[in-house]
Write a protein that holds these residues in place. Structure first.
Motif, PDB file in Angstrom:
ATOM      1  N   GLY A  14       0.181   6.100  11.194  1.00 50.63           N
ATOM      2  CA  GLY A  14      -0.130   5.790   9.813  1.00 50.63           C
ATOM      3  C   GLY A  14      -1.484   6.314   9.382  1.00 50.63           C
TER       4      GLY A  14
ATOM      5  N   ARG B  24      -2.414   8.552   7.437  1.00 51.19           N
ATOM      6  CA  ARG B  24      -2.579   8.916   6.022  1.00 51.19           C
ATOM      7  C   ARG B  24      -2.671   7.698   5.111  1.00 51.19           C
ATOM      8  NH1 ARG B  24       0.920  14.289   4.318  1.00 51.19           N
ATOM      9  NH2 ARG B  24      -0.451  15.809   5.327  1.00 51.19           N
ATOM     10  N   GLY B  25      -2.486   6.536   5.675  1.00 46.98           N
ATOM     11  CA  GLY B  25      -2.597   5.313   4.898  1.00 46.98           C
ATOM     12  C   GLY B  25      -4.036   4.837   4.807  1.00 46.98           C
TER      13      GLY B  25
ATOM     14  N   SER C  33       4.540  11.276   8.131  1.00 49.08           N
ATOM     15  CA  SER C  33       5.886  10.690   8.105  1.00 49.08           C
ATOM     16  C   SER C  33       6.952  11.779   8.030  1.00 49.08           C
ATOM     17  CB  SER C  33       6.021   9.729   6.919  1.00 49.08           C
ATOM     18  OG  SER C  33       5.734  10.400   5.708  1.00 49.08           O
TER      19      SER C  33
ATOM     20  N   ALA D  14       0.766   2.012  10.799  1.00 52.76           N
ATOM     21  CA  ALA D  14       1.838   2.457   9.908  1.00 52.76           C
ATOM     22  C   ALA D  14       2.638   1.255   9.421  1.00 52.76           C
ATOM     23  CB  ALA D  14       2.750   3.430  10.652  1.00 52.76           C
TER      24      ALA D  14
ATOM     25  N   LYS E  41       5.105  -0.189   5.644  1.00 52.88           N
ATOM     26  CA  LYS E  41       5.432  -0.127   4.215  1.00 52.88           C
ATOM     27  C   LYS E  41       4.693  -1.275   3.552  1.00 52.88           C
ATOM     28  CE  LYS E  41       9.154  -0.064   0.806  1.00 52.88           C
ATOM     29  NZ  LYS E  41       8.699   1.198   0.216  1.00 52.88           N
TER      30      LYS E  41
ATOM     31  N   ASP F  58      -6.999   4.313  -0.924  1.00 54.17           N
ATOM     32  CA  ASP F  58      -6.065   3.251  -1.286  1.00 54.17           C
ATOM     33  C   ASP F  58      -4.944   3.795  -2.169  1.00 54.17           C
ATOM     34  OD1 ASP F  58      -4.996   0.685  -1.417  1.00 54.17           O
ATOM     35  OD2 ASP F  58      -6.924  -0.252  -1.880  1.00 54.17           O
ATOM     36  N   ASN F  59      -3.914   2.976  -2.370  1.00 58.53           N
ATOM     37  CA  ASN F  59      -2.792   3.315  -3.239  1.00 58.53           C
ATOM     38  C   ASN F  59      -3.103   2.813  -4.649  1.00 58.53           C
ATOM     39  OD1 ASN F  59      -0.327   3.641  -4.545  1.00 58.53           O
ATOM     40  ND2 ASN F  59       0.593   1.852  -3.564  1.00 58.53           N
TER      41      ASN F  59
ATOM     42  N   SER G 298       0.698  -1.108  -6.317  1.00 57.61           N
ATOM     43  CA  SER G 298      -0.564  -1.216  -5.587  1.00 57.61           C
ATOM     44  C   SER G 298      -1.029  -2.656  -5.467  1.00 57.61           C
ATOM     45  CB  SER G 298      -1.636  -0.380  -6.293  1.00 57.61           C
ATOM     46  OG  SER G 298      -1.800  -0.800  -7.624  1.00 57.61           O
TER      47      SER G 298
END
Length: 313
Positions: A11, A13-14, A37, A64, A66, A172-173, A179
């Motif tokens: 994970g 890239r998170g 991913s 990683a 969701k 962050d998202n 978000s």
């Protein structure tokens, strides 16, 4: 961990995984293994087993997952429980089978009961009903904790679990619907300032209390636990302070330079009334966070402005 140990950051890239990768490099670790991913779908058992058999990482940071805010959790409960169960089951099992020396599993503060005594201690787990809006995600994370404990008990696998409070920071998202509260508010106040909107309305009453930890502090805590902790129980990671969502909105307005009115919408859900982690266990080991909230928000907003053209949605 040895400086040249083979370390897989799942994970990367998170938000958290990216911070862990940066933290490792900052601390002199040179052999970091990553996969996007697209390169490796952690939800699929066979590719995960093949990856671990070929790469054989010494250490694994399982970041990683969701993830999403209240809206996303309420709208996609099946996705949240299925994807997270698949990811963590595949990675934990494959890590053990391939001879990984230690694994750190990252959970979430939503694993605790909705009305857990505050601040929330580690032993509050499974002592009451969960917050309904994110129950699917919470149940998956609880299963991950229990899986690490079961593999430790049955196989002697050195798997430990860390439960972070609400995290924020660069990377962050910032999706307008999916978000978490800090990036969602940051984007809304930023756009309101640009459009000179007279007011910004936040979800709920603004009264729920939340604790926030900068993701770079979380990454340092993960490295600290990987190097210093090996036991059955999970460990809370927080800062020990909270504030109301309305107070956070006012702080966000100051950070982004928004001068309009802040309104609340009591028709929207508040979520859990308060969620403050008891950080005593980790503090007793010698770790404490270093980044104050307003300083962290200012740095995150600077990152957001620098990357605004790349942020879609």
């Amino acid at each position: 961990m040895e400086q040249d140990a083979r370390i897989f950051v799942a994970g990367h890239r998170g938000l958290v995984g990216g911070a862990i990768a940066r933290c490792l490099r900052r601390n002199g670790f040179t052999n970091i293994v990553t996969r996007t991913s697209a390169e490796l779908d952690l939800r699929r058992q066979a590719p995960v087993e093949d990856f671990f058999a070929a790469e054989r990482p010494d250490y694994v940071f399982l970041a990683a997952a969701k993830v999403g805010g209240i809206h996303a959790n309420a709208a996609y409960p099946a996705d949240f429980i299925r994807d997270n169960l698949q990811i963590q089951t595949n990675v934990i099992d494959a890590a053990w089978r391939s001879g990984t020396r230690k694994l750190l599993f990252l959970g979430s503060s939503c694993i605790y009961p909705k009305f857990a005594p505050q601040p929330i201690r580690e032993d509050a787990l499974l002592t009451g009903p969960l917050e309904p809006t994110n129950e699917s995600y919470a149940l998956a994370k609880i299963a991950g904790i229990r899986m690490c404990q079961a593999y430790r008990r049955q196989y002697g696998f050195d798997a430990v679990s860390a439960m972070p409070t609400n995290l924020y920071g660069p990377g962050d998202n910032f999706h307008p619907e999916n978000s978490h509260v800090i990036p969602a508010l940051m984007r809304r106040f930023h756009e309101a300032r640009l459009s000179q909107a007279p007011s910004v309305t936040i979800w709920g009453t603004g009264s729920p209390l939340r604790e926030f930890l900068h993701v770079d502090d979380m990454a340092e805590a993960c490295l600290f636990l990987m190097q210093n902790y090996s036991d059955y129980e999970h460990v809370n990671v927080g800062c020990g302070e909270d504030l109301s969502i309305l107070e956070l909105a006012r702080l966000m307005a100051r950070v982004t330079g928004y001068a309009g009115e802040i309104l609340t919408d009591p028709e929207k859900p508040d979520g859990t009334p308060r969620k403050l982690m008891d950080n005593a266990k980790l503090a007793a080991m010698g770790w404490r966070p270093r980044i104050p909230l307003e300083e962290g928000l200012a740095g995150t907003y600077a990152w957001f402005c620098d990357h605004a053209a790349e942020i879609r949605g």
